[in-house]
Scaffold this motif. Structure first.
Motif, PDB file in Angstrom:
ATOM      1  N   GLN A 214      -5.595   3.305  -5.036  1.00 21.53           N
ATOM      2  CA  GLN A 214      -4.947   4.604  -4.871  1.00 21.53           C
ATOM      3  C   GLN A 214      -4.764   5.333  -6.205  1.00 21.53           C
ATOM      4  O   GLN A 214      -5.117   6.500  -6.326  1.00 21.53           O
ATOM      5  CB  GLN A 214      -3.582   4.424  -4.193  1.00 21.53           C
ATOM      6  N   GLN A 215      -4.201   4.639  -7.210  1.00 26.36           N
ATOM      7  CA  GLN A 215      -3.901   5.307  -8.474  1.00 26.36           C
ATOM      8  C   GLN A 215      -5.122   5.404  -9.398  1.00 26.36           C
ATOM      9  O   GLN A 215      -5.294   6.402 -10.085  1.00 26.36           O
ATOM     10  CB  GLN A 215      -2.780   4.570  -9.203  1.00 26.36           C
TER      11      GLN A 215
ATOM     12  N   SER B  70      -0.783  -1.421   7.121  1.00 23.46           N
ATOM     13  CA  SER B  70       0.127  -0.401   6.600  1.00 23.46           C
ATOM     14  C   SER B  70      -0.633   0.870   6.231  1.00 23.46           C
ATOM     15  O   SER B  70      -0.144   1.981   6.464  1.00 23.46           O
ATOM     16  CB  SER B  70       0.866  -0.924   5.371  1.00 23.46           C
ATOM     17  N   GLY B  71      -1.810   0.709   5.645  1.00 22.72           N
ATOM     18  CA  GLY B  71      -2.623   1.869   5.292  1.00 22.72           C
ATOM     19  C   GLY B  71      -3.000   2.687   6.513  1.00 22.72           C
ATOM     20  O   GLY B  71      -2.972   3.921   6.483  1.00 22.72           O
ATOM     21  N   LEU B  72      -3.334   2.005   7.607  1.00 19.12           N
ATOM     22  CA  LEU B  72      -3.676   2.704   8.848  1.00 19.12           C
ATOM     23  C   LEU B  72      -2.469   3.457   9.396  1.00 19.12           C
ATOM     24  O   LEU B  72      -2.590   4.573   9.909  1.00 19.12           O
ATOM     25  CB  LEU B  72      -4.195   1.694   9.883  1.00 19.12           C
ATOM     26  N   ILE B  73      -1.282   2.830   9.301  1.00 14.93           N
ATOM     27  CA  ILE B  73      -0.056   3.488   9.777  1.00 14.93           C
ATOM     28  C   ILE B  73       0.274   4.711   8.918  1.00 14.93           C
ATOM     29  O   ILE B  73       0.591   5.790   9.431  1.00 14.93           O
ATOM     30  CB  ILE B  73       1.123   2.480   9.771  1.00 14.93           C
TER      31      ILE B  73
ATOM     32  N   SER C  32      -7.129   7.458  -0.572  1.00 14.46           N
ATOM     33  CA  SER C  32      -5.933   7.610   0.255  1.00 14.46           C
ATOM     34  C   SER C  32      -5.462   6.236   0.718  1.00 14.46           C
ATOM     35  O   SER C  32      -6.181   5.236   0.622  1.00 14.46           O
ATOM     36  CB  SER C  32      -6.247   8.475   1.476  1.00 14.46           C
ATOM     37  N   ALA C  33      -4.228   6.194   1.244  1.00 13.90           N
ATOM     38  CA  ALA C  33      -3.701   4.930   1.757  1.00 13.90           C
ATOM     39  C   ALA C  33      -4.575   4.392   2.887  1.00 13.90           C
ATOM     40  O   ALA C  33      -4.818   3.183   2.989  1.00 13.90           O
ATOM     41  CB  ALA C  33      -2.261   5.126   2.240  1.00 13.90           C
ATOM     42  N   LEU C  34      -5.077   5.300   3.747  1.00 12.28           N
ATOM     43  CA  LEU C  34      -5.937   4.879   4.850  1.00 12.28           C
ATOM     44  C   LEU C  34      -7.233   4.262   4.323  1.00 12.28           C
ATOM     45  O   LEU C  34      -7.644   3.184   4.759  1.00 12.28           O
ATOM     46  CB  LEU C  34      -6.265   6.076   5.748  1.00 12.28           C
ATOM     47  N   THR C  35      -7.872   4.947   3.364  1.00 10.73           N
ATOM     48  CA  THR C  35      -9.129   4.435   2.823  1.00 10.73           C
ATOM     49  C   THR C  35      -8.912   3.105   2.110  1.00 10.73           C
ATOM     50  O   THR C  35      -9.716   2.176   2.243  1.00 10.73           O
ATOM     51  CB  THR C  35      -9.753   5.454   1.843  1.00 10.73           C
TER      52      THR C  35
ATOM     53  N   VAL D  53       0.834  -1.208   0.000  1.00 11.19           N
ATOM     54  CA  VAL D  53       0.000   0.000   0.000  1.00 11.19           C
ATOM     55  C   VAL D  53       0.870   1.260   0.000  1.00 11.19           C
ATOM     56  O   VAL D  53       0.385   2.351  -0.275  1.00 11.19           O
ATOM     57  CB  VAL D  53      -0.973  -0.034   1.213  1.00 11.19           C
ATOM     58  N   ALA D  54       2.164   1.099   0.312  1.00 14.28           N
ATOM     59  CA  ALA D  54       3.086   2.236   0.317  1.00 14.28           C
ATOM     60  C   ALA D  54       3.872   2.344  -0.982  1.00 14.28           C
ATOM     61  O   ALA D  54       4.703   3.247  -1.133  1.00 14.28           O
ATOM     62  CB  ALA D  54       4.055   2.114   1.500  1.00 14.28           C
TER      63      ALA D  54
END
Length: 493
Positions: free
Chosen positions: A304-305, A163-166, A310-313, A40-41
């Motif tokens: 994301q793309q 990872s998205g939450l972080i 967002s990474a969180l969503t 996710v990063a």
């Protein structure tokens, strides 16, 4: 025998099962979580580290490549080094890799850290299976295998979510800073409670087998990874590097197979493939790992793309399926004990096939609530396939084949994940290129989005074909009858 009875007493009375299981499963979870933790990063990391999509893919593929090379060798290490030595070494590798990754300023250093992490996990996996087989009597191994299933399936599936939450509040370095204390807790717990449980036979080390295994598994994974190209230069199926590594890998695996079948004490006893339920279970697990790890790479990228989440969503969209997948593994283990594998596996692979068919029509206008629901059902289907197929397959093996059967399964799971992610990215890239070649203004944002969507749809079509192959294989699965072992005798067909 006196020694044997003493050993039996030790097994039943002296093992502190819960803290041992806690240390092994916690470290295994964090290690396997690391396989997909960076997925996710990937998008922000490409900008931060100034690398392209096929280069950044190595953070996942490289991890799996090291696992694919080291897991078959680490099975042999169980016979040379004590349980505590291997556990301590694996955790020190994992801790060192996690610490380096947490402070890494560049792609190169982060790649080194991933290799160290993978080495630690590769040493741990065979040790985890071997420990479970020793400290649990055969009538309780099913529930123990359910917990292993929770780790093997839930950890990689939860990587993008956690990872998205972080990433919503912290930098990508905190993915590793968050993992570090769990490794340290596992190491301390293991040093306190984990005894030396394996018998060191120290068989002759066959260097040629190790070399052939490394060239074979490494060549195959590297070849598939290079199809999409790495760095600025493109790969492709016609690339000399791709052709050379796949040919070398294929030949090395062929020679490795011939050598193992001719040896009295093979490094990996491939005669396990003579047992049909083991082979069918292995094929199903191979297909599942390709589908899980490729979808866990493609989905976060598209959310994301392609859909501008967002990474969180993106993490929250995948959370329900990841959680349910983990919780269902022990449940499926109990259902397997009661009803056998057939109806579970067939139903599961059909569910996965239907979901992948729907995914082939994914677009920027697809509601993320629908993607959440589809991901949830896909994870339910995967949980119905993985542990029943694995347990049923291992049940057919004689007792002396257990270490080899688990080594084969662990090795091919890692190789399947590497091939799956590599092919998914390759198909994604090819789909983008083909789409852009057919439009008049390839630089426009609209065409770029359309190209990315077409590539993602092609990647899911590939996964659907895999699932349909799995449907055919599942029709041949049947329950293995397990006789109560007497003395040395293990479960037989």
């Amino acid at each position: 025998m006196k020694a044997g009875s003493a050993k039996d007493q030790q097994e039943t009375k002296q093992y502190k099962v819960i803290p041992i299981l806690f240390a092994m499963l916690l470290s295994g979870f964090i290690g396997l979580f690391s396989e997909t933790a960076l997925n996710v990063a990937m998008t922000p990391l490409m900008d931060i580290l100034q690398v392209g999509p096929t280069t950044i893919q190595w953070l996942t593929t490289g991890y799996l490549l090291v696992m694919g090379i080291l897991v078959p060798v680490s099975g042999m290490l169980l016979q040379w080094f004590t349980t505590r030595q291997l556990f301590t070494t694996s955790l020190l590798f994992s801790i060192a890799g996690t610490l380096v990754a947490a402070m890494a300023p560049s792609f190169e250093l982060l790649m080194v850290a991933r290799v160290l992490q993978a080495a630690g996990t590769a040493l741990l996996l065979p040790l985890l299976f071997n420990t479970i087989l020793v400290i649990f009597p055969i009538e309780k191994r099913g529930s123990a295998m359910g917990f292993i299933g929770l780790v093997i399936m839930f950890a990689p599936a939860s990587g993008p979510t956690i990872s998205g939450l972080i990433l919503a509040n912290l930098s990508w370095h905190w993915i590793f800073w968050t993992s570090l204390p769990f490794f340290i807790i596992s190491l301390i717990c293991g040093l306190m409670f984990l005894p030396n449980i394996s018998n060191l036979t120290k068989p002759k080390i066959d260097i040629l087998s190790i070399v052939l295994s490394t060239l074979g598994f490494g060549g195959i994974v590297y070849g598939f990874s290079s199809v999409g190209g790495h760095g600025e230069g493109g790969g492709g199926w016609s690339s000399p590097i791709v052709i050379a590594t796949l040919v070398i890998g294929g030949l090395a695996l062929l020679l490795f197979t011939i050598r193992q079948l001719r040896m009295e004490q093979p490094m990996m006893n491939l005669r396990a493939f003579r047992y049909p339920m083991f082979t069918i279970g292995l094929i199903l697990i191979f297909i599942c790992m390709m589908m899980i790890l490729s979808s866990m790479l493609i989905l976060p990228m598209y959310l994301q793309q392609g859909m501008a989440l967002s990474a969180l969503t993106a993490g929250l969209v995948l959370l329900p399926g990841s959680l349910l997948n983990g919780f269902l593994s022990p449940v499926m283990g109990r259902l397997f004990d009661k009803f056998g594998p057939r109806w579970l596996v067939i139903t599961g692979i059909v569910i996965v096939s239907v979901i992948l068919f729907v995914y082939t029509g994914i677009s920027p206008t697809t509601h993320y609530g629908l993607i959440t629901a589809m991901h949830l059902f896909m994870m339910v289907g995967i949980s119905m396939i993985m542990m029943p197929a694995q347990t049923n397959g291992l049940n057919q093996l004689p007792f002396e084949f257990y270490p080899h059967g688990t080594a084969i399964m662990n090795t091919l799971q890692q190789v399947a994940g590497a091939i799956g992610t590599a092919l998914a990215v390759s198909i994604l890239s090819a789909g983008q290129t083909n789409y852009l070649n057919g439009v008049t203004n390839p630089e426009s944002a609209e065409n770029q989005l359309g190209a990315f969507t077409a590539g993602v749809q092609n990647a899911f079509t590939f996964a659907l074909i895999l699932a349909l192959i799995g449907v055919v294989c599942s029709l041949f699965i049947k329950r293995v009858k397990v006789d109560k072992p007497v003395g040395e005798q293990g479960p037989m067909h």
